[in-house]
Design a protein around this motif. Structure first.
Motif, PDB file in Angstrom:
ATOM      1  N   ILE A   1      -2.416  -1.761   4.723  1.00 43.78           N
ATOM      2  CA  ILE A   1      -3.079  -2.690   3.825  1.00 43.78           C
ATOM      3  C   ILE A   1      -3.254  -4.033   4.517  1.00 43.78           C
ATOM      4  O   ILE A   1      -2.350  -4.520   5.203  1.00 43.78           O
ATOM      5  CB  ILE A   1      -2.298  -2.834   2.502  1.00 43.78           C
TER       6      ILE A   1
ATOM      7  N   THR B   1      -7.455  -1.225   2.118  1.00 48.86           N
ATOM      8  CA  THR B   1      -6.384  -0.279   2.363  1.00 48.86           C
ATOM      9  C   THR B   1      -6.952   0.904   3.131  1.00 48.86           C
ATOM     10  O   THR B   1      -8.146   1.198   3.046  1.00 48.86           O
ATOM     11  CB  THR B   1      -5.745   0.219   1.050  1.00 48.86           C
TER      12      THR B   1
ATOM     13  N   GLY C   1       0.826  -1.193   0.000  1.00 45.84           N
ATOM     14  CA  GLY C   1       0.000   0.000   0.000  1.00 45.84           C
ATOM     15  C   GLY C   1       0.861   1.243   0.000  1.00 45.84           C
ATOM     16  O   GLY C   1       1.977   1.238   0.518  1.00 45.84           O
TER      17      GLY C   1
ATOM     18  N   TYR D   1      -2.393   0.745  -4.389  1.00 39.89           N
ATOM     19  CA  TYR D   1      -1.654  -0.413  -3.905  1.00 39.89           C
ATOM     20  C   TYR D   1      -1.148  -1.171  -5.113  1.00 39.89           C
ATOM     21  O   TYR D   1      -1.631  -1.008  -6.246  1.00 39.89           O
ATOM     22  CB  TYR D   1      -2.483  -1.283  -2.952  1.00 39.89           C
TER      23      TYR D   1
END
Length: 345
Positions: free
Chosen positions: A300, A309, A266, A281
């Motif tokens: 994440i 996320t 992320g 991400y």
């Protein structure tokens, strides 16, 4: 997840609503109700450490000074949160909260921060840094059950960003710098022995570490040019790192998780217009854009093979799931999520 001593700086720009909706839309379903998954998140609202459970807000930072919740883990029904709070003397106190009750890791005489937490068996490990007594140098360290273990000395500034444990081995990832804070280098420590992951041709930015089975995954981002653009690399078992090459000039990784040999990172990257940074991400290096606004994914996780996320969007605590976004209650002012954990109801 890495709590910097200086805040991140991004170019702020207002994008059109049409462009924003092309990337994600607001989720107005009942995913925060009792029928959906349980969202646990920590971060801050304005300058106070916060824990969210779905739409419920708990203020962790109860003192007069600023505070922030940076990391979190769960052990059965117990929720552990780490971060810092500034005391009445203006000093940063490293602390954790267990089920909302604060426990100080430092005595408040020197600035200190706690950045990450992991529980292995009955042992609680927390990574962070503390300034030397009477000086201006930060020592990278971790605490095991409240007892500090120094990883560096006063010869250089250093911080520990993330921590993981595999058997009897303790892994800490972070960065070290000269005493003037120049030339930051990404490094990790295994049982106190340091290995550098980057060099002084770039500047360390963010780091994360994740263990699954017997495999140790690391992620780090570095500033690679004078324009402040960022590259991110990841590695399995400290092998030759993989550079994220998604066709853009800047890719900042901030968080890491691995499932079924797939590496999810992320962070944030260049938006579709190229004029701002937006939450993204990467799955094995392939980008998924979450937002077109000023935003970043700071954490994440996966639940039932679905990616969640979390971070901020337009200075508001936000998480993303399946192409939708949802903001968490923030009353007024700015807010963000540093860590998210999602559990089945």
């Amino acid at each position: 997840m890495h709590m910097k001593t200086l805040p991140f700086t991004f170019t702020l720009m207002i994008l059109t609503a049409l462009l924003f909706l092309s990337c994600s839309k607001r989720d107005d379903d009942d995913s925060l109700s009792e029928s959906g998954p349980i969202i646990h998140a920590v971060g801050k609202i304005n300058d106070k450490a916060i824990y969210w459970k779905n739409s419920s807000v708990t203020i962790l930072g109860k003192g007069p000074g600023a505070s922030e919740a940076v990391g979190m883990t769960m052990n059965g029904a117990d929720i552990y949160v780490v971060g810092y709070e500034i005391n009445a003397n203006g000093k940063y106190v490293a602390r954790y909260w267990k089920n909302g009750s604060a426990v100080d890791l430092t005595d408040g005489s020197n600035d200190a921060r706690a950045n990450s937490i992991v529980i292995a068996g009955t042992d609680v490990y927390i990574a962070g840094q503390e300034m030397v007594s009477g000086g201006t140098t930060y020592i990278a360290k971790y605490w095991k059950n409240g007892v500090s273990v120094s990883l560096t000395d006063a010869g250089e500034n250093a911080i520990s960003s993330d921590i993981a444990v595999l058997g009897n081995d303790v892994y800490v990832i972070g960065e070290r710098r000269q005493l003037n804070w120049l030339n930051p280098v990404t490094c990790y420590w295994k049982n106190g022995q340091r290995t550098d992951l980057s060099d002084q041709n770039s500047a360390a930015d963010n780091q994360a570490i994740y263990i699954i089975g017997n495999d140790v995954y690391t992620m780090w981002s570095t500033i690679y040019n004078k324009q402040g653009q960022i590259q991110t690399r990841y590695s399995k078992n400290f092998s030759q790192p993989t550079l994220i090459q998604d066709g853009t000039s800047s890719s900042r990784g901030t968080s890491l998780i691995v499932q079924n040999n797939n590496v999810y990172i992320g962070g944030s990257g260049v938006s579709a217009t190229g004029n701002t940074m937006s939450a993204k991400y990467w799955k094995n290096g392939t980008p998924v854009t979450l937002s077109s606004d000023d935003s970043q994914a700071l954490s994440i996780v996966l639940l039932n093979n679905e990616v969640y996320t979390a971070g901020y969007q337009n200075s508001t605590a936000t998480y993303w799931h399946k192409g939708n976004y949802k903001t968490l209650p923030s009353s007024s002012g700015s807010s963000l999520i540093r860590k998210i954990i999602v559990k089945d109801n």
